[in-house]
Design an enzyme around this catalytic site. Structure first.
Site, PDB file in Angstrom:
ATOM      1  N   SER A 127      10.187   8.088   3.199  1.00 46.83           N
ATOM      2  CA  SER A 127      10.126   6.750   2.611  1.00 46.83           C
ATOM      3  C   SER A 127      11.274   6.520   1.643  1.00 46.83           C
ATOM      4  CB  SER A 127       8.801   6.634   1.864  1.00 46.83           C
ATOM      5  OG  SER A 127       8.808   5.518   1.036  1.00 46.83           O
ATOM      6  N   TYR A 152       1.937   9.783  -4.480  1.00 49.85           N
ATOM      7  CA  TYR A 152       2.280   9.512  -3.074  1.00 49.85           C
ATOM      8  C   TYR A 152       3.773   9.727  -2.850  1.00 49.85           C
ATOM      9  CZ  TYR A 152       3.776   6.919   1.022  1.00 49.85           C
ATOM     10  OH  TYR A 152       4.391   6.566   2.194  1.00 49.85           O
ATOM     11  N   LYS A 156       6.208  12.740  -0.524  1.00 53.29           N
ATOM     12  CA  LYS A 156       7.323  12.565   0.432  1.00 53.29           C
ATOM     13  C   LYS A 156       8.514  13.430   0.016  1.00 53.29           C
ATOM     14  CE  LYS A 156       5.235   9.794   3.202  1.00 53.29           C
ATOM     15  NZ  LYS A 156       4.726  10.329   4.466  1.00 53.29           N
TER      16      LYS A 156
HETATM   17  P1  NAD Z   1      -1.533   4.356   8.440  1.00 53.97           P
HETATM   18  O1  NAD Z   1      -2.497   4.690   7.354  1.00 53.97           O
HETATM   19  O2  NAD Z   1      -1.728   3.095   9.189  1.00 53.97           O
HETATM   20  O3  NAD Z   1      -1.452   5.553   9.496  1.00 53.97           O
HETATM   21  C1  NAD Z   1      -1.611   6.902   9.126  1.00 53.97           C
HETATM   22  C2  NAD Z   1      -2.609   7.523  10.090  1.00 53.97           C
HETATM   23  O4  NAD Z   1      -2.769   8.916   9.759  1.00 53.97           O
HETATM   24  C3  NAD Z   1      -3.989   6.893  10.024  1.00 53.97           C
HETATM   25  O5  NAD Z   1      -4.410   6.545  11.317  1.00 53.97           O
HETATM   26  C4  NAD Z   1      -4.884   7.970   9.406  1.00 53.97           C
HETATM   27  O6  NAD Z   1      -6.194   7.910   9.894  1.00 53.97           O
HETATM   28  C5  NAD Z   1      -4.151   9.236   9.824  1.00 53.97           C
HETATM   29  N1  NAD Z   1      -4.363  10.399   8.947  1.00 53.97           N
HETATM   30  C6  NAD Z   1      -4.239  10.462   7.595  1.00 53.97           C
HETATM   31  N2  NAD Z   1      -4.517  11.699   7.160  1.00 53.97           N
HETATM   32  C7  NAD Z   1      -4.819  12.448   8.256  1.00 53.97           C
HETATM   33  C8  NAD Z   1      -5.201  13.801   8.465  1.00 53.97           C
HETATM   34  N3  NAD Z   1      -5.370  14.628   7.427  1.00 53.97           N
HETATM   35  N4  NAD Z   1      -5.423  14.217   9.724  1.00 53.97           N
HETATM   36  C9  NAD Z   1      -5.280  13.372  10.774  1.00 53.97           C
HETATM   37  N5  NAD Z   1      -4.940  12.085  10.648  1.00 53.97           N
HETATM   38  C10 NAD Z   1      -4.705  11.631   9.403  1.00 53.97           C
HETATM   39  O7  NAD Z   1      -0.064   4.395   7.781  1.00 53.97           O
HETATM   40  P2  NAD Z   1       1.336   3.915   8.363  1.00 53.97           P
HETATM   41  O8  NAD Z   1       1.748   2.710   7.594  1.00 53.97           O
HETATM   42  O9  NAD Z   1       1.293   3.874   9.828  1.00 53.97           O
HETATM   43  O10 NAD Z   1       2.253   5.112   7.869  1.00 53.97           O
HETATM   44  C11 NAD Z   1       2.630   6.180   8.726  1.00 53.97           C
HETATM   45  C12 NAD Z   1       3.519   7.124   7.947  1.00 53.97           C
HETATM   46  O11 NAD Z   1       4.657   6.421   7.455  1.00 53.97           O
HETATM   47  C13 NAD Z   1       2.867   7.757   6.730  1.00 53.97           C
HETATM   48  O12 NAD Z   1       3.327   9.081   6.609  1.00 53.97           O
HETATM   49  C14 NAD Z   1       3.389   6.912   5.588  1.00 53.97           C
HETATM   50  O13 NAD Z   1       3.388   7.619   4.377  1.00 53.97           O
HETATM   51  C15 NAD Z   1       4.802   6.629   6.066  1.00 53.97           C
HETATM   52  N6  NAD Z   1       5.395   5.422   5.454  1.00 53.97           N
HETATM   53  C16 NAD Z   1       4.738   4.233   5.550  1.00 53.97           C
HETATM   54  C17 NAD Z   1       5.286   3.103   4.954  1.00 53.97           C
HETATM   55  C18 NAD Z   1       4.588   1.772   5.003  1.00 53.97           C
HETATM   56  O14 NAD Z   1       4.907   0.891   4.198  1.00 53.97           O
HETATM   57  N7  NAD Z   1       3.655   1.558   5.919  1.00 53.97           N
HETATM   58  C19 NAD Z   1       6.521   3.188   4.291  1.00 53.97           C
HETATM   59  C20 NAD Z   1       7.172   4.428   4.239  1.00 53.97           C
HETATM   60  C21 NAD Z   1       6.587   5.550   4.829  1.00 53.97           C
HETATM   61  N1  UFG Z   2       3.882  -7.889  -3.990  1.00 52.76           N
HETATM   62  C1  UFG Z   2       3.359  -9.029  -4.596  1.00 52.76           C
HETATM   63  N2  UFG Z   2       2.034  -9.299  -4.421  1.00 52.76           N
HETATM   64  C2  UFG Z   2       1.213  -8.514  -3.673  1.00 52.76           C
HETATM   65  C3  UFG Z   2       1.760  -7.358  -3.048  1.00 52.76           C
HETATM   66  C4  UFG Z   2       3.095  -7.075  -3.241  1.00 52.76           C
HETATM   67  O1  UFG Z   2       4.071  -9.752  -5.293  1.00 52.76           O
HETATM   68  O2  UFG Z   2       0.030  -8.804  -3.562  1.00 52.76           O
HETATM   69  C5  UFG Z   2       5.312  -7.590  -4.172  1.00 52.76           C
HETATM   70  C6  UFG Z   2       5.552  -6.266  -4.844  1.00 52.76           C
HETATM   71  O3  UFG Z   2       5.545  -6.422  -6.241  1.00 52.76           O
HETATM   72  C7  UFG Z   2       6.919  -5.897  -4.282  1.00 52.76           C
HETATM   73  C8  UFG Z   2       6.918  -6.498  -2.884  1.00 52.76           C
HETATM   74  O4  UFG Z   2       5.897  -7.484  -2.890  1.00 52.76           O
HETATM   75  O5  UFG Z   2       7.902  -6.531  -5.032  1.00 52.76           O
HETATM   76  C9  UFG Z   2       6.627  -5.475  -1.797  1.00 52.76           C
HETATM   77  O6  UFG Z   2       5.437  -4.786  -2.132  1.00 52.76           O
HETATM   78  P1  UFG Z   2       4.644  -3.865  -1.094  1.00 52.76           P
HETATM   79  O7  UFG Z   2       3.436  -3.357  -1.801  1.00 52.76           O
HETATM   80  O8  UFG Z   2       4.461  -4.581   0.183  1.00 52.76           O
HETATM   81  O9  UFG Z   2       5.678  -2.696  -0.800  1.00 52.76           O
HETATM   82  P2  UFG Z   2       6.327  -1.627  -1.786  1.00 52.76           P
HETATM   83  O10 UFG Z   2       7.799  -1.879  -1.762  1.00 52.76           O
HETATM   84  O11 UFG Z   2       5.679  -1.599  -3.088  1.00 52.76           O
HETATM   85  O12 UFG Z   2       5.942  -0.249  -1.094  1.00 52.76           O
HETATM   86  C10 UFG Z   2       5.912  -0.063   0.312  1.00 52.76           C
HETATM   87  C11 UFG Z   2       4.771   0.874   0.684  1.00 52.76           C
HETATM   88  C12 UFG Z   2       5.018   2.273   0.191  1.00 52.76           C
HETATM   89  C13 UFG Z   2       6.353   2.730   0.656  1.00 52.76           C
HETATM   90  C14 UFG Z   2       7.411   1.751   0.218  1.00 52.76           C
HETATM   91  C15 UFG Z   2       8.765   2.143   0.706  1.00 52.76           C
HETATM   92  O13 UFG Z   2       3.560   0.411   0.121  1.00 52.76           O
HETATM   93  O14 UFG Z   2       4.059   3.124   0.735  1.00 52.76           O
HETATM   94  O15 UFG Z   2       7.113   0.449   0.734  1.00 52.76           O
HETATM   95  O16 UFG Z   2       8.746   2.425   2.051  1.00 52.76           O
HETATM   96  F1  UFG Z   2       6.618   3.948   0.159  1.00 52.76           F
END
Ligand code: NAD
Ligand code: UFG
Length: 341
Positions: A127, A152, A156
Site C-alpha cells: 500500500s 495496519y 504492510k
Molecule cells: P477485502 O477485505 O475486500 O479482501 C480481503 C479478503 O481477505 C477478504 O475476503 C477476507 O475475508 C480475506 N481474509 C482476511 N484475513 C484472512 C485470513 N486470515 N485467512 C483467509 N482469508 C482472509 O480487501 P481488499 O480491499 O480486497 O484488499 C486486498 C488487499 O489489498 C489487502 O491486503 C489490503 O490490505 C490491500 N490494500 C487494499 C487497499 C484498499 O484501499 N482496498 C489499498 C492498499 C492495499
Molecule cells: N474521506 C472523507 N469522508 C469519508 C471518507 C473519506 O472526506 O467519509 C476522505 C479522507 O479524509 C481522504 C479521502 O477521502 O482524504 C480518501 O479516504 P479513504 O478512506 O477512501 O482512503 P485513504 O486514503 O484514507 O486510505 C485508503 C485505504 C487504506 C490504504 C490507503 C492507501 O483505506 O487501507 O488507501 O492505499 F492503505
C-alpha cells in the site's frame, strides 16, 4: 497446461476482480478465503462474468495446520497472489494485535509452506500508506518509508521486510510487491464490486451509499488542507486496472523476467484528485446532487499523495487506463444494482 494460481483473499474486493482477469487469461485459479470480510455470493458473480468456476476453499491462513494441509493437497501451485488481510485503519488502532496476528501470521504461514514446497513465486498486496506524507510528489518507489500512522500500515511495512528477509535466505523465491494507491470502482458488469460490511470507512462507498439513501450525509474530513480546494488529494485507481496489473506481475514471475528477486511497483494513475473532485465526478455521472458537509480533519489522514507510476509503466508495460468519471459511474452502477435501485 494452464498455470495454477493460488489467490488468497480472492473473495474480497480486489481479489475477486483479479480472479476474473486471471480466469479470462486461462489461468486455473485456487481461492482461499476465511470470508471474514467478504461474502461467498461473490463466487457467483465471478462465474457469471467468466463462465468459469474457480476452486474455492474456506480457510483461515492464520491456522498453521490448516495451511499445511492445504499445501499438502495443492503442492503443484505455480504462483501465489496474497491479498488476504484485514484492512480497516481505525479498527487496527483499536485492536492492533488482531491486525499483527492476522496480517503477519498469515504471511508467515504462507511463506513457510512456500519454502518447504519450494514454491517460487509470490505477488504481495502492499500500500502507498508506507510512504506516509511523502516529501516529494509524485512519490516513486525510492522514497523513504515513513513511520506508519496505524498498525495496519505497519503490517504492510513489516510484511515487505519479512518477504525480503525470506527471499534473502531462500533465493529460489521471487516476489513482486504491488503498492496500491486508492482502489475504487467496480467491474463494468456490476456483477462484482466493493461490498464493505457496516458503515464504510472509505470515501467512494460512502458517496454511493449516501446517494442511495443508506447514509444521510457524507462528511468531508477537512477543507483547510494546503491543497487547491482545501480537501485531501489521493490517486484513485480503477479496480479493474489494478487487477490487470496482477496478471502482468504473475506472468513476469512465471516467465522469469524479474531483474531482482524482490521487486516493488507503485500502482496508481499518476494523477491526484481532491475529495471535492471525486464528489463532482460522481454528481456529473450519476446526475444526482450529493448531500455532503465539511467537518473536522480525520486523524491519521495524509494531506496529499499520488503515484509516480513510471516504473510500472516502463518495466511492467502496465498503465492505468480508466478515468475518474468512468470509475465513479461503475461504482454507482454497482451500488444501484446491489440495492435494486
Ligand atoms: P477485502 O477485505 O475486500 O479482501 C480481503 C479478503 O481477505 C477478504 O475476503 C477476507 O475475508 C480475506 N481474509 C482476511 N484475513 C484472512 C485470513 N486470515 N485467512 C483467509 N482469508 C482472509 O480487501 P481488499 O480491499 O480486497 O484488499 C486486498 C488487499 O489489498 C489487502 O491486503 C489490503 O490490505 C490491500 N490494500 C487494499 C487497499 C484498499 O484501499 N482496498 C489499498 C492498499 C492495499
Ligand atoms: N474521506 C472523507 N469522508 C469519508 C471518507 C473519506 O472526506 O467519509 C476522505 C479522507 O479524509 C481522504 C479521502 O477521502 O482524504 C480518501 O479516504 P479513504 O478512506 O477512501 O482512503 P485513504 O486514503 O484514507 O486510505 C485508503 C485505504 C487504506 C490504504 C490507503 C492507501 O483505506 O487501507 O488507501 O492505499 F492503505
Amino acid at each position: 497446461m494452464s498455470k495454477k494460481i493460488l489467490v488468497t483473499g480472492g473473495i474480497g474486493y480486489i481479489g475477486s476482480h483479479t480472479v476474473v482477469e486471471l480466469l479470462q487469461q486461462n489461468f486455473e485459479v485456487f481461492i482461499v478465503d476465511n470470508l471474514s470480510n467478504s461474502h461467498i455470493s461473490v463466487l457467483e458473480g465471478i462465474e457469471k462474468i467468466t463462465g468459469k468456476k474457480p476452486h474455492f476453499t474456506k480457510l483461515d491462513l492464520v491456522n498453521k495446520l490448516a495451511v499445511e494441509q492445504y499445501f499438502t493437497k495443492h503442492h503443484d501451485i505455480d504462483a501465489v497472489i496474497h491479498f488476504a488481510a484485514l484492512k480497516s485503519v481505525n479498527e487496527s488502532v483499536a485492536e492492533p494485535l488482531k491486525y499483527y496476528q492476522n496480517n503477519l501470521g498469515s504471511l508467515i504461514n504462507l511463506l513457510s509452506n512456500m519454502i518447504s514446497l519450494k514454491l517460487n513465486y509470490l505477488v504481495f498486496s502492499s500500500s502507498c500508506t508506507i510512504y506516509g506524507q511523502p516529501d516529494r510528489l509524485p512519490v516513486n518507489e525510492e522514497a523513504p518509508k515513513k513511520t506508519p500512522l496505524s498498525p495496519y500500515g505497519n503490517t504492510k511495512q513489516i510484511a515487505e521486510e519479512i518477504i525480503l528477509d525470506t527471499i534473502n535466505a531462500n533465493d529460489f523465491i521471487k516476489a513482486i510487491s504491488l503498492r496500491y494507491f486508492n482502489p475504487i470502482g467496480s467491474h463494468p458488469s456490476s456483477l462484482i464490486g466493493e461490498l464493505p460490511l457496516g458503515i464504510p470507512n472509505n470515501l467512494v462507498p460512502y458517496v454511493t451509499q449516501t446517494a442511495a439513501g443508506i447514509r444521510q450525509q457524507l462528511k468531508v474530513y477537512g477543507n483547510d488542507y494546503n491543497t487547491s480546494d482545501g480537501t485531501c488529494i489521493r490517486d484513485y485507481i480503477n479496480v479493474v486496472d489494478l487487477a490487470k496489473a496482477h496478471v502482468v506481475a504473475v506472468n513476469r514471475l512465471l516467465e522469469n523476467k524479474t531483474k531482482e528477486n524482490f521487486e516493488v511497483f507503485n500502482l496508481g494513475t499518476g494523477k491526484g484528485y481532491s475529495v471535492l473532485d471525486v464528489i463532482k465526478a460522481f454528481e456529473k455521472v450519476s446526475k444526482k446532487k450529493l448531500n455532503y458537509a465539511f467537518t473536522e480533519r480525520r486523524s491519521g489522514d495524509v494531506e496529499q499523495v499520488w503515484a509516480d507510476a513510471t516504473k510500472a509503466n516502463k518495466v511492467l508495460g502496465w498503465k492505468a487506463e480508466i478515468g475518474l468519471e468512468e470509475t465513479m459511474l461503475s461504482a454507482w452502477n454497482w451500488e444501484k444494482k446491489y440495492r435494486g435501485i
